[in-house]
Design a protein around this motif. Structure first.
Motif, PDB file in Angstrom:
ATOM      1  N   GLY A 147       6.622  -1.815   7.877  1.00  0.00           N
ATOM      2  CA  GLY A 147       6.176  -3.046   8.226  1.00  0.00           C
ATOM      3  C   GLY A 147       5.689  -3.732   7.310  1.00  0.00           C
ATOM      4  N   ASP A 148       4.523  -2.994   7.033  1.00  0.00           N
ATOM      5  CA  ASP A 148       2.939  -3.614   6.562  1.00  0.00           C
ATOM      6  C   ASP A 148       3.653  -3.197   4.826  1.00  0.00           C
ATOM      7  OD1 ASP A 148       2.508  -0.981   6.947  1.00  0.00           O
ATOM      8  OD2 ASP A 148       0.678  -2.118   7.607  1.00  0.00           O
ATOM      9  N   GLY A 149       4.360  -2.526   4.556  1.00  0.00           N
ATOM     10  CA  GLY A 149       4.423  -2.220   2.426  1.00  0.00           C
ATOM     11  C   GLY A 149       3.962  -0.679   2.672  1.00  0.00           C
ATOM     12  N   GLN A 150       3.503   0.152   4.157  1.00  0.00           N
ATOM     13  CA  GLN A 150       3.071   1.272   2.990  1.00  0.00           C
ATOM     14  C   GLN A 150       4.137   2.401   3.204  1.00  0.00           C
ATOM     15  OE1 GLN A 150      -0.695   3.124   5.559  1.00  0.00           O
ATOM     16  NE2 GLN A 150      -0.516   1.234   6.931  1.00  0.00           N
ATOM     17  N   LEU A 151       4.389   3.137   1.691  1.00  0.00           N
ATOM     18  CA  LEU A 151       4.914   4.030   2.000  1.00  0.00           C
ATOM     19  C   LEU A 151       4.221   5.614   1.985  1.00  0.00           C
ATOM     20  CD1 LEU A 151       7.180   4.281  -1.229  1.00  0.00           C
ATOM     21  CD2 LEU A 151       6.144   5.787  -1.000  1.00  0.00           C
ATOM     22  N   HIS A 152       4.963   6.205   2.483  1.00  0.00           N
ATOM     23  CA  HIS A 152       5.103   8.053   2.737  1.00  0.00           C
ATOM     24  C   HIS A 152       5.700   8.132   2.375  1.00  0.00           C
ATOM     25  CE1 HIS A 152       1.635   7.035   5.893  1.00  0.00           C
ATOM     26  NE2 HIS A 152       2.231   6.065   6.571  1.00  0.00           N
ATOM     27  N   GLY A 153       5.800   9.830   1.067  1.00  0.00           N
ATOM     28  CA  GLY A 153       7.035  10.454   0.920  1.00  0.00           C
ATOM     29  C   GLY A 153       7.099   9.934  -0.586  1.00  0.00           C
TER      30      GLY A 153
ATOM     31  N   ASN B  90       2.521  11.934  -4.270  1.00  0.00           N
ATOM     32  CA  ASN B  90       2.901  13.766  -4.070  1.00  0.00           C
ATOM     33  C   ASN B  90       3.265  14.290  -3.083  1.00  0.00           C
ATOM     34  OD1 ASN B  90       0.863  13.542  -1.912  1.00  0.00           O
ATOM     35  ND2 ASN B  90      -0.976  15.095  -2.973  1.00  0.00           N
ATOM     36  N   GLY B  91       4.461  14.143  -2.557  1.00  0.00           N
ATOM     37  CA  GLY B  91       5.389  13.992  -1.719  1.00  0.00           C
ATOM     38  C   GLY B  91       4.701  15.234  -0.039  1.00  0.00           C
ATOM     39  N   SER B  92       3.387  15.371   0.119  1.00  0.00           N
ATOM     40  CA  SER B  92       3.142  16.333   0.474  1.00  0.00           C
ATOM     41  C   SER B  92       3.062  15.341   1.781  1.00  0.00           C
ATOM     42  CB  SER B  92       1.076  16.200   0.179  1.00  0.00           C
ATOM     43  OG  SER B  92       0.853  15.394   0.435  1.00  0.00           O
ATOM     44  N   ASP B  93       3.175  14.226   2.773  1.00  0.00           N
ATOM     45  CA  ASP B  93       3.480  13.641   3.707  1.00  0.00           C
ATOM     46  C   ASP B  93       4.521  14.759   4.126  1.00  0.00           C
ATOM     47  OD1 ASP B  93       1.356  12.049   3.588  1.00  0.00           O
ATOM     48  OD2 ASP B  93       2.704  10.212   3.288  1.00  0.00           O
ATOM     49  N   ASP B  94       3.855  14.864   5.721  1.00  0.00           N
ATOM     50  CA  ASP B  94       4.765  15.804   6.644  1.00  0.00           C
ATOM     51  C   ASP B  94       5.809  13.431   7.251  1.00  0.00           C
ATOM     52  OD1 ASP B  94       5.746  16.509   8.389  1.00  0.00           O
ATOM     53  OD2 ASP B  94       4.517  17.903   9.322  1.00  0.00           O
ATOM     54  N   LEU B  95       6.968  14.248   6.458  1.00  0.00           N
ATOM     55  CA  LEU B  95       7.370  12.703   7.169  1.00  0.00           C
ATOM     56  C   LEU B  95       7.676  12.574   8.700  1.00  0.00           C
ATOM     57  CD1 LEU B  95       9.357  12.161   4.296  1.00  0.00           C
ATOM     58  CD2 LEU B  95       7.270  11.041   5.076  1.00  0.00           C
ATOM     59  N   ASP B  96       8.475  14.127   9.275  1.00  0.00           N
ATOM     60  CA  ASP B  96       7.802  14.221  10.857  1.00  0.00           C
ATOM     61  C   ASP B  96       7.262  13.452  10.933  1.00  0.00           C
ATOM     62  OD1 ASP B  96      11.160  14.817  10.301  1.00  0.00           O
ATOM     63  OD2 ASP B  96      10.201  17.329   9.898  1.00  0.00           O
TER      64      ASP B  96
ATOM     65  N   MET C 236       0.850  -1.119   0.066  1.00  0.00           N
ATOM     66  CA  MET C 236       0.117   0.263   0.177  1.00  0.00           C
ATOM     67  C   MET C 236       0.779   1.096   0.088  1.00  0.00           C
ATOM     68  SD  MET C 236      -2.823   1.014   2.773  1.00  0.00           S
ATOM     69  CE  MET C 236      -3.601   2.865   2.393  1.00  0.00           C
ATOM     70  N   THR C 237       0.515   1.984  -0.565  1.00  0.00           N
ATOM     71  CA  THR C 237       1.790   3.081  -0.760  1.00  0.00           C
ATOM     72  C   THR C 237       0.497   4.877  -0.611  1.00  0.00           C
ATOM     73  OG1 THR C 237       2.629   2.730  -2.155  1.00  0.00           O
ATOM     74  CG2 THR C 237       2.700   5.226  -2.322  1.00  0.00           C
ATOM     75  N   THR C 238       1.364   5.414   0.219  1.00  0.00           N
ATOM     76  CA  THR C 238       0.333   7.059   0.628  1.00  0.00           C
ATOM     77  C   THR C 238       1.609   7.820  -0.079  1.00  0.00           C
ATOM     78  OG1 THR C 238       1.090   6.779   2.767  1.00  0.00           O
ATOM     79  CG2 THR C 238      -1.113   5.767   2.141  1.00  0.00           C
ATOM     80  N   GLY C 239       0.996   9.125  -0.008  1.00  0.00           N
ATOM     81  CA  GLY C 239       1.587  10.656  -0.128  1.00  0.00           C
ATOM     82  C   GLY C 239       2.223  10.972  -1.122  1.00  0.00           C
TER      83      GLY C 239
END
Length: 337
Positions: free
Chosen positions: A49-55, A6-12, A1-4
């Motif tokens: 760990g479950d495969g979600q990507l932010h950023g 567009n790079g809009s996630d606040d990674l902090d 699963m991928t989120t963000g």
């Protein structure tokens, strides 16, 4: 699963939330690129760990590979540097893991993936001087340590990442240990002699606690340091836990219960859960990429077998001439890296 994407996630903010919940994750950073890769030097992403990507780390070709390798880095606990692209004409330094990719853009990336593992959550159950010393020493190491009296403990205090030390030492050992193992923590240890531990485990077995739960109990615990004082015993127990963590044995990975015991295990307080199954993957027969075998990755059925693809371009190429690719031919995919 991928989120963000567009790079809009606040990674902090994402990392703070994951740390607050005690979840492990990895940070992937682009440290080198070969144009026209869509990833830029300094681009970052967080992978759980479950495969979600932010950023943002790259396009459709790079992303599934980064997620897969980040999950491996999390499991190993060791950072790694990866090269994604065609490496035949490049001299890669030692220590770089090369992953061939045949994206249409012909770009390439070097990505540093670092695991971010939460501090150990240690729950010490008991009220003896040794239990207090153990809790204090673990706090010095930066662990999240808490001391709970046996009468106040319940399985609701425990999660899958917890390390539990039962140090009730004759005060309700059986009830406390039963509640502790039912929560399936990463580790359960009991401070007791071998004779006492066998008696407690036998008592619980006779009362229907499944064997696969009781087999998780470590007893007696602590390295043999010839310990005699409360403080020395606490040091010996903490030393063993540090040793186990360094060996990767406090990771709290879920394992499937034996089928026979799943069918016969008596009901508990609801804390025993079904095992979490890892998503399956498939090999894109066109470009050779490994992709998740799910509905989001362009499934196409041919001769009774369902194939999955990294992009619609690969799927359409396969649909036009499946026998060509089943015979071993490959081509660049139609995605962006």
């Amino acid at each position: 699963m991928t989120t963000g994407a567009n790079g809009s996630d606040d990674l902090d903010a994402v990392s703070r939330d994951l740390e607050r919940r005690g979840q492990e994750y990895a940070v992937a950073t682009v440290v080198w690129r070969q144009a026209p890769s869509s990833g830029q030097i300094g681009s970052r992403a967080i992978i759980t760990g479950d495969g979600q990507l932010h950023g943002w780390i790259g396009g459709a070709c790079a992303e599934p590979t980064v997620i897969r390798e980040a999950q491996r880095v999390i499991r190993s606990g060791e950072a790694q540097l990866f090269f994604l692209g065609a490496s035949e004409e490049l001299m890669l330094p030692d220590g770089v893991t090369s992953i061939p990719m045949s994206c249409q853009s012909e770009g390439a990336l070097q990505i540093y993936i670092e695991p971010m593992l939460p501090p150990v959550r240690l729950i010490v159950i008991g009220h003896s001087p040794m239990a207090r010393h153990l809790t204090e020493l673990a706090t010095v190491l930066g662990w999240r340590a808490e001391l709970i009296a046996g009468a106040d403990f319940s399985s609701a205090e425990v999660d899958r990442q917890s390390v539990v030390v039962v140090a009730t030492q004759g005060h309700g050992d059986e009830d406390v240990l039963r509640d502790a193992v039912s929560a399936m923590p990463a580790y359960v240890g009991m401070v007791a002699s071998r004779k006492r531990a066998d008696a407690v485990l036998g008592y619980l077995a006779d009362r229907g606690v499944p064997a696969h739960l009781l087999e998780r109990v470590h007893a007696p615990i602590g390295l043999d340091l010839g310990s005699t004082t409360h403080s020395e015993i606490a040091v010996s127990i903490l030393a063993e836990l540090v040793q186990l963590r360094a060996a990767g044995e406090l990771a709290g990975e879920l394992t499937e219960e034996p089928a026979s015991e799943q069918a016969t295990a008596p009901a508990t307080d609801g804390r025993i859960e079904l095992p979490v199954l890892q998503p399956t993957t498939a090999l894109d027969p066109v470009c050779g990429m490994t992709v998740p075998a799910d509905d989001a990755h362009y499934p196409h059925e041919h001769a009774g077998t369902t194939y999955h693809f990294c992009c619609v371009g690969c799927r359409d190429a396969f649909a036009d001439d499946p026998e060509r690719f089943l015979a071993g031919a490959t081509q660049s995919c139609g995605g962006a890296d």
